[in-house]
Motif scaffolding. Structure first.
Motif, PDB file in Angstrom:
ATOM      1  N   LEU A 322       0.823  -1.209   0.000  1.00 56.05           N
ATOM      2  CA  LEU A 322       0.000   0.000   0.000  1.00 56.05           C
ATOM      3  C   LEU A 322       0.859   1.261   0.000  1.00 56.05           C
ATOM      4  O   LEU A 322       0.486   2.276  -0.585  1.00 56.05           O
ATOM      5  CB  LEU A 322      -0.921   0.010   1.223  1.00 56.05           C
ATOM      6  CG  LEU A 322      -1.873   1.212   1.325  1.00 56.05           C
ATOM      7  CD1 LEU A 322      -2.885   1.200   0.178  1.00 56.05           C
ATOM      8  CD2 LEU A 322      -2.594   1.230   2.662  1.00 56.05           C
ATOM      9  N   PHE A 323       2.029   1.198   0.640  1.00 48.58           N
ATOM     10  CA  PHE A 323       2.869   2.380   0.804  1.00 48.58           C
ATOM     11  C   PHE A 323       3.793   2.609  -0.383  1.00 48.58           C
ATOM     12  O   PHE A 323       4.576   3.560  -0.383  1.00 48.58           O
ATOM     13  CB  PHE A 323       3.682   2.244   2.102  1.00 48.58           C
ATOM     14  CG  PHE A 323       2.825   1.852   3.269  1.00 48.58           C
ATOM     15  CD1 PHE A 323       1.869   2.709   3.776  1.00 48.58           C
ATOM     16  CD2 PHE A 323       2.941   0.595   3.849  1.00 48.58           C
ATOM     17  CE1 PHE A 323       1.057   2.338   4.836  1.00 48.58           C
ATOM     18  CE2 PHE A 323       2.144   0.219   4.912  1.00 48.58           C
ATOM     19  CZ  PHE A 323       1.194   1.091   5.406  1.00 48.58           C
ATOM     20  N   LEU A 324       3.692   1.726  -1.368  1.00 46.06           N
ATOM     21  CA  LEU A 324       4.536   1.853  -2.558  1.00 46.06           C
ATOM     22  C   LEU A 324       3.716   2.172  -3.797  1.00 46.06           C
ATOM     23  O   LEU A 324       4.216   2.070  -4.919  1.00 46.06           O
ATOM     24  CB  LEU A 324       5.327   0.554  -2.773  1.00 46.06           C
ATOM     25  CG  LEU A 324       6.299   0.191  -1.645  1.00 46.06           C
ATOM     26  CD1 LEU A 324       6.959  -1.150  -1.924  1.00 46.06           C
ATOM     27  CD2 LEU A 324       7.343   1.280  -1.459  1.00 46.06           C
ATOM     28  N   VAL A 325       2.465   2.550  -3.590  1.00 45.93           N
ATOM     29  CA  VAL A 325       1.589   2.927  -4.694  1.00 45.93           C
ATOM     30  C   VAL A 325       1.366   4.429  -4.620  1.00 45.93           C
ATOM     31  O   VAL A 325       1.045   4.971  -3.560  1.00 45.93           O
ATOM     32  CB  VAL A 325       0.233   2.193  -4.607  1.00 45.93           C
ATOM     33  CG1 VAL A 325      -0.726   2.707  -5.663  1.00 45.93           C
ATOM     34  CG2 VAL A 325       0.443   0.696  -4.757  1.00 45.93           C
ATOM     35  N   GLY A 326       1.535   5.120  -5.726  1.00 46.80           N
ATOM     36  CA  GLY A 326       1.297   6.558  -5.725  1.00 46.80           C
ATOM     37  C   GLY A 326       2.379   7.289  -6.495  1.00 46.80           C
ATOM     38  O   GLY A 326       3.359   6.694  -6.975  1.00 46.80           O
ATOM     39  N   PRO A 327       2.232   8.601  -6.590  1.00 50.27           N
ATOM     40  CA  PRO A 327       3.155   9.382  -7.423  1.00 50.27           C
ATOM     41  C   PRO A 327       4.580   9.411  -6.894  1.00 50.27           C
ATOM     42  O   PRO A 327       5.512   9.684  -7.641  1.00 50.27           O
ATOM     43  CB  PRO A 327       2.535  10.792  -7.401  1.00 50.27           C
ATOM     44  CG  PRO A 327       1.682  10.822  -6.162  1.00 50.27           C
ATOM     45  CD  PRO A 327       1.163   9.427  -6.008  1.00 50.27           C
ATOM     46  N   GLY A 366       8.272  -6.054  -5.084  1.00 50.59           N
ATOM     47  CA  GLY A 366       7.603  -6.997  -4.197  1.00 50.59           C
ATOM     48  C   GLY A 366       8.438  -7.337  -2.978  1.00 50.59           C
ATOM     49  O   GLY A 366       7.920  -7.448  -1.860  1.00 50.59           O
ATOM     50  N   LEU A 367       9.752  -7.493  -3.178  1.00 50.86           N
ATOM     51  CA  LEU A 367      10.630  -7.807  -2.054  1.00 50.86           C
ATOM     52  C   LEU A 367      10.790  -6.619  -1.119  1.00 50.86           C
ATOM     53  O   LEU A 367      10.863  -6.782   0.110  1.00 50.86           O
ATOM     54  CB  LEU A 367      11.992  -8.261  -2.573  1.00 50.86           C
ATOM     55  CG  LEU A 367      11.990  -9.626  -3.261  1.00 50.86           C
ATOM     56  CD1 LEU A 367      13.317  -9.876  -3.972  1.00 50.86           C
ATOM     57  CD2 LEU A 367      11.694 -10.740  -2.268  1.00 50.86           C
ATOM     58  N   LEU A 368      10.832  -5.415  -1.680  1.00 51.91           N
ATOM     59  CA  LEU A 368      10.875  -4.225  -0.827  1.00 51.91           C
ATOM     60  C   LEU A 368       9.613  -4.128   0.012  1.00 51.91           C
ATOM     61  O   LEU A 368       9.664  -3.880   1.228  1.00 51.91           O
ATOM     62  CB  LEU A 368      11.035  -2.972  -1.686  1.00 51.91           C
ATOM     63  CG  LEU A 368      10.941  -1.636  -0.949  1.00 51.91           C
ATOM     64  CD1 LEU A 368      12.011  -1.519   0.132  1.00 51.91           C
ATOM     65  CD2 LEU A 368      11.046  -0.475  -1.928  1.00 51.91           C
ATOM     66  N   ALA A 369       8.462  -4.368  -0.622  1.00 58.06           N
ATOM     67  CA  ALA A 369       7.192  -4.339   0.113  1.00 58.06           C
ATOM     68  C   ALA A 369       7.182  -5.407   1.202  1.00 58.06           C
ATOM     69  O   ALA A 369       6.677  -5.172   2.314  1.00 58.06           O
ATOM     70  CB  ALA A 369       6.024  -4.545  -0.851  1.00 58.06           C
ATOM     71  N   ALA A 370       7.730  -6.571   0.900  1.00 54.55           N
ATOM     72  CA  ALA A 370       7.761  -7.652   1.893  1.00 54.55           C
ATOM     73  C   ALA A 370       8.609  -7.268   3.099  1.00 54.55           C
ATOM     74  O   ALA A 370       8.235  -7.528   4.255  1.00 54.55           O
ATOM     75  CB  ALA A 370       8.306  -8.925   1.249  1.00 54.55           C
ATOM     76  N   LEU A 371       9.741  -6.643   2.860  1.00 51.59           N
ATOM     77  CA  LEU A 371      10.599  -6.233   3.967  1.00 51.59           C
ATOM     78  C   LEU A 371       9.929  -5.145   4.805  1.00 51.59           C
ATOM     79  O   LEU A 371      10.010  -5.148   6.031  1.00 51.59           O
ATOM     80  CB  LEU A 371      11.950  -5.755   3.431  1.00 51.59           C
ATOM     81  CG  LEU A 371      13.022  -5.443   4.478  1.00 51.59           C
ATOM     82  CD1 LEU A 371      13.255  -6.627   5.400  1.00 51.59           C
ATOM     83  CD2 LEU A 371      14.318  -5.029   3.795  1.00 51.59           C
ATOM     84  N   MET A 372       9.244  -4.217   4.137  1.00 54.50           N
ATOM     85  CA  MET A 372       8.494  -3.194   4.872  1.00 54.50           C
ATOM     86  C   MET A 372       7.427  -3.835   5.760  1.00 54.50           C
ATOM     87  O   MET A 372       7.274  -3.490   6.933  1.00 54.50           O
ATOM     88  CB  MET A 372       7.828  -2.226   3.891  1.00 54.50           C
ATOM     89  CG  MET A 372       8.761  -1.278   3.198  1.00 54.50           C
ATOM     90  SD  MET A 372       7.868  -0.208   2.039  1.00 54.50           S
ATOM     91  CE  MET A 372       6.833   0.724   3.165  1.00 54.50           C
ATOM     92  N   GLY A 409      -3.286  -4.900 -10.294  1.00 52.14           N
ATOM     93  CA  GLY A 409      -2.695  -5.866  -9.378  1.00 52.14           C
ATOM     94  C   GLY A 409      -1.572  -5.306  -8.524  1.00 52.14           C
ATOM     95  O   GLY A 409      -0.934  -6.056  -7.771  1.00 52.14           O
ATOM     96  N   GLN A 410      -1.330  -3.993  -8.589  1.00 52.43           N
ATOM     97  CA  GLN A 410      -0.220  -3.411  -7.837  1.00 52.43           C
ATOM     98  C   GLN A 410      -0.409  -3.516  -6.326  1.00 52.43           C
ATOM     99  O   GLN A 410       0.571  -3.536  -5.577  1.00 52.43           O
ATOM    100  CB  GLN A 410      -0.067  -1.925  -8.186  1.00 52.43           C
ATOM    101  CG  GLN A 410       0.335  -1.621  -9.598  1.00 52.43           C
ATOM    102  CD  GLN A 410       0.442  -0.118  -9.810  1.00 52.43           C
ATOM    103  OE1 GLN A 410       1.318   0.543  -9.257  1.00 52.43           O
ATOM    104  NE2 GLN A 410      -0.472   0.426 -10.592  1.00 52.43           N
ATOM    105  N   LEU A 411      -1.660  -3.559  -5.871  1.00 55.47           N
ATOM    106  CA  LEU A 411      -1.913  -3.545  -4.427  1.00 55.47           C
ATOM    107  C   LEU A 411      -1.665  -4.901  -3.779  1.00 55.47           C
ATOM    108  O   LEU A 411      -1.282  -4.978  -2.603  1.00 55.47           O
ATOM    109  CB  LEU A 411      -3.348  -3.103  -4.156  1.00 55.47           C
ATOM    110  CG  LEU A 411      -3.680  -1.660  -4.522  1.00 55.47           C
ATOM    111  CD1 LEU A 411      -5.171  -1.407  -4.376  1.00 55.47           C
ATOM    112  CD2 LEU A 411      -2.897  -0.705  -3.639  1.00 55.47           C
ATOM    113  N   CYS A 515       8.590   6.281   4.545  1.00 60.12           N
ATOM    114  CA  CYS A 515       7.318   5.565   4.463  1.00 60.12           C
ATOM    115  C   CYS A 515       6.328   6.144   5.446  1.00 60.12           C
ATOM    116  O   CYS A 515       6.664   6.956   6.284  1.00 60.12           O
ATOM    117  CB  CYS A 515       7.507   4.079   4.760  1.00 60.12           C
ATOM    118  SG  CYS A 515       8.156   3.737   6.391  1.00 60.12           S
ATOM    119  N   SER A 516       5.079   5.723   5.327  1.00 59.73           N
ATOM    120  CA  SER A 516       4.047   6.116   6.281  1.00 59.73           C
ATOM    121  C   SER A 516       3.259   4.886   6.647  1.00 59.73           C
ATOM    122  O   SER A 516       3.271   3.891   5.942  1.00 59.73           O
ATOM    123  CB  SER A 516       3.114   7.170   5.671  1.00 59.73           C
ATOM    124  OG  SER A 516       2.414   6.629   4.575  1.00 59.73           O
ATOM    125  N   SER A 517       2.576   4.955   7.787  1.00 63.56           N
ATOM    126  CA  SER A 517       1.817   3.800   8.281  1.00 63.56           C
ATOM    127  C   SER A 517       0.387   4.200   8.524  1.00 63.56           C
ATOM    128  O   SER A 517       0.128   5.237   9.113  1.00 63.56           O
ATOM    129  CB  SER A 517       2.437   3.275   9.567  1.00 63.56           C
ATOM    130  OG  SER A 517       1.668   2.247  10.094  1.00 63.56           O
TER     131      SER A 517
END
Length: 518
Positions: A322-327, A366-372, A409-411, A515-517
């Motif tokens: 979720l935190f890797l989607v956007g401008p 995907g791996l960056l998102a997984a680590l986050m 499918g990005q989310l 990042c943000s949570s």
């Protein structure tokens, strides 16, 4: 439109009689937190004698606009008001039964945004299909709810860093005193929340003032480690003063500034912290202040000081996406991911292999998102489960793994994707922009039924063994849900032995990622 009047301890309220449920929106549970009450614990509202119409949602707490989520869901920003934000909403099935289980929802939003009026949190279907009373709550956010001023303004403001949590406690006291009139059982209250709402649930489990006000808890994608010390919180307060060009001896002017000015300073602090990757972008979070929150929630769980109520806690499979989607999404390639894992792990090649083994998307992003997701949610949840399971056997965990088709499918199975399923609101306005058009109703049936069964009976109701450290039984929620033993085994063993993520304290995300949570 049929009208329903219910007497409360403060006065009668006039809600609506819908097709399936009685609905009461915007019921005040505390006095306007303005003037001398800004940064102070909530006080009881003035009582009334005439029936008060409660047929429209109250405004949300003052907050900055979340342009990314507005674009994602297509919603206009919530109307806000500092004066009248402390309200709650009740959905209760048609009369004919009393003493129903009560489910009280705390919304997320990084302690900065959100509201109990979000369309995804409409309690109509959850209440009517599962015979429960649903309550959603507004609480103060950002600086108004979590700015610690005890060191700058004295003991009178010793609890200012947790007044957002104290608002939640005031709402729970309202439930205790009034929910029977709405058909609910004040002795059977399940507190549930997601992200910052889950962090709130876990904080309340560690707060003496909240003991006995709820009897079960559900923490979705939260952490028992996102708190600040008084020293850290005071540093944030000084950052706010600096953003306002106010010297410390003029900190009292915070009591009278226009809300818009305070929000501007608040957002300036948030952006600076996010840019340097500091504290998960959460400068405003619960404070271990002594009087209201005596110790960090995880410490309370570990020491046995936390409330030993039954608990469900879990995460989504791909929280970080979720935190890797956007401008402002980062550009990540194989070299960048390799360098990041080299920095984070003693055995980076083994770590990469372990993460590839549990992720459906093994691309660099995907791996960056997984680590986050591991750092922010999965690992803290595991530590919470281990600590609580050492004190009670009534602990369950889950993994939400269904992947959204929205945005190409990005989310994936990202942070917050479980929310429309929990409330069984797949057709709420904008939900399909998050889930995609093919969201499976059977998954909403399974998830909402499990949560409601927990509220009714104290266990999830399906063949779902309790969590223990030997087996780590995990319910995987998907189109076809299934029980899995220790699904994160490879990652867990690796991170337990070679990497321990920092908490949200001062070094929370520094040097890792901006990042943000939520």
């Amino acid at each position: 439109m049929a009208i329903e009047v219910v007497d409360t301890t403060l006065g009668p309220v006039e809600g609506t009689l819908g097709e399936r449920v009685h609905v009461f929106k915007g019921i005040p549970f505390a006095a306007p937190p303005v003037g001398p009450l800004r940064f102070k614990p909530p006080q009881p509202p003035a009582p009334w004698t005439e029936a008060k119409p409660v047929q429209e949602y109250g405004p949300a707490a003052p907050q900055p606009r979340d342009l990314v989520l507005e674009q994602m869901f297509g919603h206009a920003p919530f109307p806000t008001s500092e004066v009248s934000c402390l309200t709650l909403n009740v959905w209760t099935p048609h009369r004919g039964a009393e003493n129903r289980p009560v489910m009280v929802w705390l919304h997320g939003g990084a302690f900065l945004t959100g509201s109990g009026r979000d369309p995804v949190f409409d309690g109509s279907r959850l209440a009517s299909l599962h015979d429960v009373v649903v309550v959603t709550v507004n609480y103060r956010l950002g600086a108004l709810g979590f700015l610690y001023l005890g060191e700058l303004l004295g003991d009178e403001y010793a609890s200012s860093g947790n007044v957002g949590l104290l608002d939640q406690i005031a709402a729970l006291r309202w439930v205790r005193d009034n929910i029977a009139a709405f058909g609910g059982d004040p002795g059977n209250v399940t507190l549930f929340g997601q992200s910052a709402g889950a962090m709130s649930v876990l904080s309340l489990m560690a707060m003496p003032a909240a003991q006995g006000l709820f009897h079960k808890a559900i923490a979705q994608s939260g952490s028992a480690e996102c708190t600040h010390t008084r020293e850290r919180a005071t540093a944030v307060a000084r950052d706010v003063l600096a953003a306002l060009a106010l010297p410390e001896h003029e900190a009292h002017r915070l009591l009278e500034l226009p809300v818009a000015t305070l929000l501007y300073a608040q957002q300036s602090v948030v952006e600076v912290m996010r840019q340097r990757g500091d504290a998960l972008g959460l400068p405003f979070a619960p404070v271990v202040d002594g009087p209201t929150l005596p110790r960090a929630p995880l410490e309370a769980f570990t020491s046995g000081a936390a409330s030993p109520v039954p608990l469900i806690a879990g995460t989504t499979l791909e929280e970080g996406r979720l935190f890797l989607v956007g401008p402002e999404s980062p550009n990540v390639d194989d070299a960048a991911v390799t360098a990041l894992f080299d920095t984070e792990f003693d055995k980076p090649e083994e770590a990469l292999e372990a993460f590839r083994g549990v992720q459906p998307d093994t691309s660099p992003m995907g791996l960056l998102a997984a680590l986050m997701g591991e750092r922010m949610f999965r690992a803290p949840t595991a530590r919470l489960l281990e600590a609580h399971a050492a004190r009670t056997s009534q602990v369950w965990t889950y993994l939400f793994s269904w992947r959204s088709s929205a945005r190409g499918g990005q989310l994936g199975a990202c942070h917050s994707l479980d929310l429309p399923f929990v409330f069984d609101n797949l057709h709420a306005g904008g939900a399909d922009r998050f889930t995609g058009k093919d969201a499976p109703q059977r998954l909403a049936d399974a998830l909402s039924s499990a949560w409601a069964s927990f509220a009714h009976h104290g266990h999830p109701g399906v063949p779902w063994p309790a969590f223990d450290t030997a087996h780590r039984a995990t319910m995987v929620f998907d189109v076809t849900s299934r029980m899995v033993r220790d699904p994160w085994n490879g990652v867990r063993l690796l991170t337990d032995s070679s990497w321990r993520p920092p908490s949200c304290e001062s070094d929370g995300c520094r040097g890792f990622l901006t990042c943000s949570s939520g």
